[in-house]
Design an enzyme around this catalytic site. Structure first.
Site, PDB file in Angstrom:
ATOM      1  N   HIS A  55       0.837  -1.205   0.000  1.00 38.13           N
ATOM      2  CA  HIS A  55       0.000   0.000   0.000  1.00 38.13           C
ATOM      3  C   HIS A  55       0.873   1.256   0.000  1.00 38.13           C
ATOM      4  CE1 HIS A  55      -3.951   1.875   1.715  1.00 38.13           C
ATOM      5  NE2 HIS A  55      -3.291   2.749   0.964  1.00 38.13           N
ATOM      6  N   HIS A  57       1.472   5.237  -2.135  1.00 35.91           N
ATOM      7  CA  HIS A  57       1.000   6.270  -3.060  1.00 35.91           C
ATOM      8  C   HIS A  57       2.240   7.032  -3.539  1.00 35.91           C
ATOM      9  CE1 HIS A  57      -3.268   5.812  -1.765  1.00 35.91           C
ATOM     10  NE2 HIS A  57      -2.714   5.535  -0.583  1.00 35.91           N
ATOM     11  N   ARG A  59       2.381   8.973  -6.079  1.00 35.54           N
ATOM     12  CA  ARG A  59       1.937  10.317  -6.463  1.00 35.54           C
ATOM     13  C   ARG A  59       2.067  10.662  -7.944  1.00 35.54           C
ATOM     14  NH1 ARG A  59      -1.374  10.939  -2.352  1.00 35.54           N
ATOM     15  NH2 ARG A  59      -0.401  11.521  -0.367  1.00 35.54           N
ATOM     16  N   ASN A  89      -5.291   6.465  -6.745  1.00 38.69           N
ATOM     17  CA  ASN A  89      -5.816   7.831  -6.629  1.00 38.69           C
ATOM     18  C   ASN A  89      -4.766   8.881  -6.986  1.00 38.69           C
ATOM     19  OD1 ASN A  89      -4.456   7.143  -4.234  1.00 38.69           O
ATOM     20  ND2 ASN A  89      -5.667   8.566  -3.013  1.00 38.69           N
ATOM     21  N   GLU A 139      -6.876   0.942  -3.920  1.00 32.82           N
ATOM     22  CA  GLU A 139      -7.668   1.112  -2.719  1.00 32.82           C
ATOM     23  C   GLU A 139      -9.055   1.644  -3.097  1.00 32.82           C
ATOM     24  OE1 GLU A 139      -7.074   3.802   1.342  1.00 32.82           O
ATOM     25  OE2 GLU A 139      -5.676   3.964  -0.324  1.00 32.82           O
ATOM     26  N   HIS A 173     -10.708   0.675   1.503  1.00 29.89           N
ATOM     27  CA  HIS A 173     -10.608   1.717   2.521  1.00 29.89           C
ATOM     28  C   HIS A 173     -11.983   1.818   3.164  1.00 29.89           C
ATOM     29  CE1 HIS A 173      -9.165   5.926   3.844  1.00 29.89           C
ATOM     30  NE2 HIS A 173     -10.345   5.719   4.419  1.00 29.89           N
ATOM     31  N   ASP A 292       0.783   2.559   3.728  1.00 33.98           N
ATOM     32  CA  ASP A 292      -0.050   3.658   3.234  1.00 33.98           C
ATOM     33  C   ASP A 292       0.828   4.899   3.046  1.00 33.98           C
ATOM     34  OD1 ASP A 292      -2.208   5.137   2.347  1.00 33.98           O
ATOM     35  OD2 ASP A 292      -3.143   5.353   4.332  1.00 33.98           O
TER      36      ASP A 292
END
Length: 423
Positions: A55, A57, A59, A89, A139, A173, A292
Site C-alpha cells: 500500500h 501512493h 503520487r 488515486n 484502494e 478503505h 499507506d
C-alpha cells in the site's frame, strides 16, 4: 553467481544462499554450500526476504512535487522494501486502460519491483483494467476521504462482483462517513480529526464491506485497519487486513507533538486501542504491515487541522521500526518476515517473492540486527523530506537486492531495475 555465506535467517537458522544473478533467482539454500562466484560473508548479519509494501501512493502522475516513482522507490530500497503496490488515486486516477498504461511508463524509473492497482470511480472501465496486468482492485474507498475516490454502495457491489469473477483481490478503505462526529468540526485542535473520523465509522464499514464481499465470494483485503474491532471484524469472515506502522506505533497521545503532520485517514486512535492493535500484530491476528505511504510537502501539512491533507510517509521506515521491535524482543524476526514478506506474497499472488527458498526471486535484505540509527527526515529519501517518526530508532539495511541486483548498499544506490510483478 553470488554466494552469501554464514547468514542468519529470520527463523534463527544459519545458511548460505547462492544466487543466480543472471536469472535473478535463488539457486540454493544450505548450511555449507560450495563457494561459487562472488562471495559475501554475512556472519553476524540477518538476511531477510525483501519486504513487500502492499500500500503506497507514489503520487505520479499528477503530484510529482510530493513524490515520484524515482524518489519513492529509492526510499523503498533504502528501507529494505523490494516490491511496492501503488494505489490508483493519482491524477488522472488509474481507472481505465489509458491511465494504467501511462503509469507503467512512469514506473520505468522504479528501483524496486511494483504492482499497480486499478481504481473504481463512476466512470471506471473495468474491461480495460482487467485486460491489463493490474495486481488488484483498490484502494477502493467505501468512505469519505481525501480526493474524489469515494463511491456509493451500489458501485462498490458492482466492483466487488466483477473482481470476484476475475478472482482479483479488492483492497478496501473502510470508513462510514455517516458515523463521523460532525460536532468535532467546531474544534481546531490536532485531536479534532481523530474525534471526527470515529472508530465506530471504521468498524461499521469493515463489517458492511465484508458482508458484501461474502455475497460474491470475493477476496477482500481491508487497508490500514486502525481499531482492534475492525481487525477482528475482518478476520471473523476470512478477509485479510493490514496495519500501518503509524497505527501500530502512534496514538492520539502523539498529536500534541505531531500537530497536523499526524493527520491521516483513518486517524490516530487512543493509546488503549493502539496497544490492542499492536497485540494483534504480535499474536498473528493481523496479516501484514503496509505503510499507506502518502507523502505531502511540509508546506502542505503546515496548515489548519481541517485544511492539511491527510497522509504520512512510511515506506523507508517500516522495516527498520519493526526490526527495532524485534531487537527489543517485542516481536520475533520470524514474525517480521511474515508481516512484511511471506503473507503479502501469498495474499496478492506473488509466488516467486516473499521467501528465501530455492527458485524464488533473489529479493533480499541484509542487516546488522544490533546496529541502530536515529530516524531523521533529512536522512530519508522520500521527496517530502519528513517523517512522523523523527527521533525514533530503527535498524536499517546495509544491502538491498531486487532479483539479484544490488539496488542499495551502504548508502549508495544501484540502477533502477523495477518490473511489474504481473508481467
Amino acid at each position: 553467481m553470488l554466494t552469501i555465506r554464514n547468514a542468519t535467517l529470520a527463523d534463527g537458522s544459519k545458511r548460505d544462499v547462492r544466487i543466480e544473478t543472471d536469472a535473478g533467482r535463488i539457486a540454493a539454500v544450505g548450511s555449507s554450500l560450495t563457494e561459487s562466484g562472488e562471495v559475501v560473508d554475512a556472519a553476524g548479519k540477518l538476511l531477510l526476504p525483501g519486504a513487500i509494501d502492499a500500500h503506497v501512493h507514489f503520487r505520479q502522475p499528477g503530484f510529482p512535487h510530493k513524490e515520484t516513482w524515482e524518489t519513492g522507490s529509492r526510499s523503498a530500497a533504502a528501507g529494505g522494501v523490494t516490491t511496492v503496490v501503488d494505489q490508483p488515486n493519482t491524477n488522472p486516477p488509474t481507472v481505465d486502460g489509458e491511465s494504467f498504461d501511462a503509469k507503467v511508463v512512469l514506473a520505468a524509473d522504479s528501483y524496486v519491483d511494483y504492482g499497480i492497482n486499478g481504481g473504481v470511480t463512476p466512470d471506471w472501465k473495468p474491461d480495460e483494467l482487467f485486460d491489463r496486468p493490474i495486481l488488484a482492485l483498490g484502494e477502493v474507498f467505501l468512505a469519505d476521504s481525501t480526493g474524489k475516490m469515494g463511491i456509493e454502495e451500489d458501485l462498490f457491489r458492482s466492483a466487488v462482483g466483477r473482481a470476484a469473477d476475475d478472482y482479483a483481490v479488492v483492497t478496501v478503505h473502510a470508513e462510514n462517513a455517516e458515523l463521523f462526529d460532525r460536532d468535532a468540526k467546531s474544534r481546531d485542535d490536532p485531536n479534532a480529526w481523530s474525534a471526527y473520523r470515529t472508530a465506530e465509522a471504521e468498524v461499521d464499514a469493515v463489517e458492511r464491506a465484508c458482508e458484501i464481499g461474502a455475497e460474491f465470494g470475493a477476496r477482500l483485503h481491508i487497508a490500514h485497519t486502525s481499531t482492534p474491532k475492525g481487525i477482528d471484524a475482518a478476520r471473523d469472515v476470512g478477509a485479510t487486513c493490514e496495519v500501518t506502522p503509524h497505527h501500530m506505533f502512534l496514538s492520539r497521545d502523539h498529536l500534541e507533538e505531531l500537530g497536523t503532520f499526524g493527520r491521516m485517514n483513518p486517524p490516530l486512535r487512543s493509546e488503549k486501542r493502539r496497544e490492542e492493535v499492536f497485540a494483534r500484530v504480535a499474536n498473528g491476528t493481523v496479516d501484514m504491515i503496509a505503510t499507506d505511504h502518502a507523502p505531502h510537502t511540509r508546506e502542505e501539512k503546515d496548515a489548519s487541522i481541517w485544511n492539511a491533507p491527510s497522509g504520512v510517509p512510511g515506506v523507508e521506515t517500516m522495516l527498520p521500526l519493526l526490526l527495532e521491535q524485534a531487537r527489543k524482543g517485542n516481536l520475533s524476526y520470524d514474525r517480521v518476515a511474515d508481516l512484511t514478506a511471506r503473507t503479502p506474497s501469498k495474499v496478492f499472488g506473488l509466488p516467486r517473492k516473499g521467501r528465501i527458498e530455492e527458485g524464488r526471486m533473489a529479493d533480499l535484505v541484509l542487516v546488522d540486527p544490533d546496529e541502530t540509527r536515529e530516524i531523521r527526515g533529512d536522512d530519508l529519501h522520500s521527496k517530502c523530506g519528513w517523517t512522523p517518526f523523527e527521533g525514533w530508532t530503527g535498524v536499517f539495511p546495509e544491502l538491498t537486492m531486487v532479483r539479484g541486483n544490488v539496488v542499495f548498499e551502504d548508502g549508495e544506490f544501484g540502477d533502477p531495475v523495477g518490473e511489474n510483478v504481473r508481467d
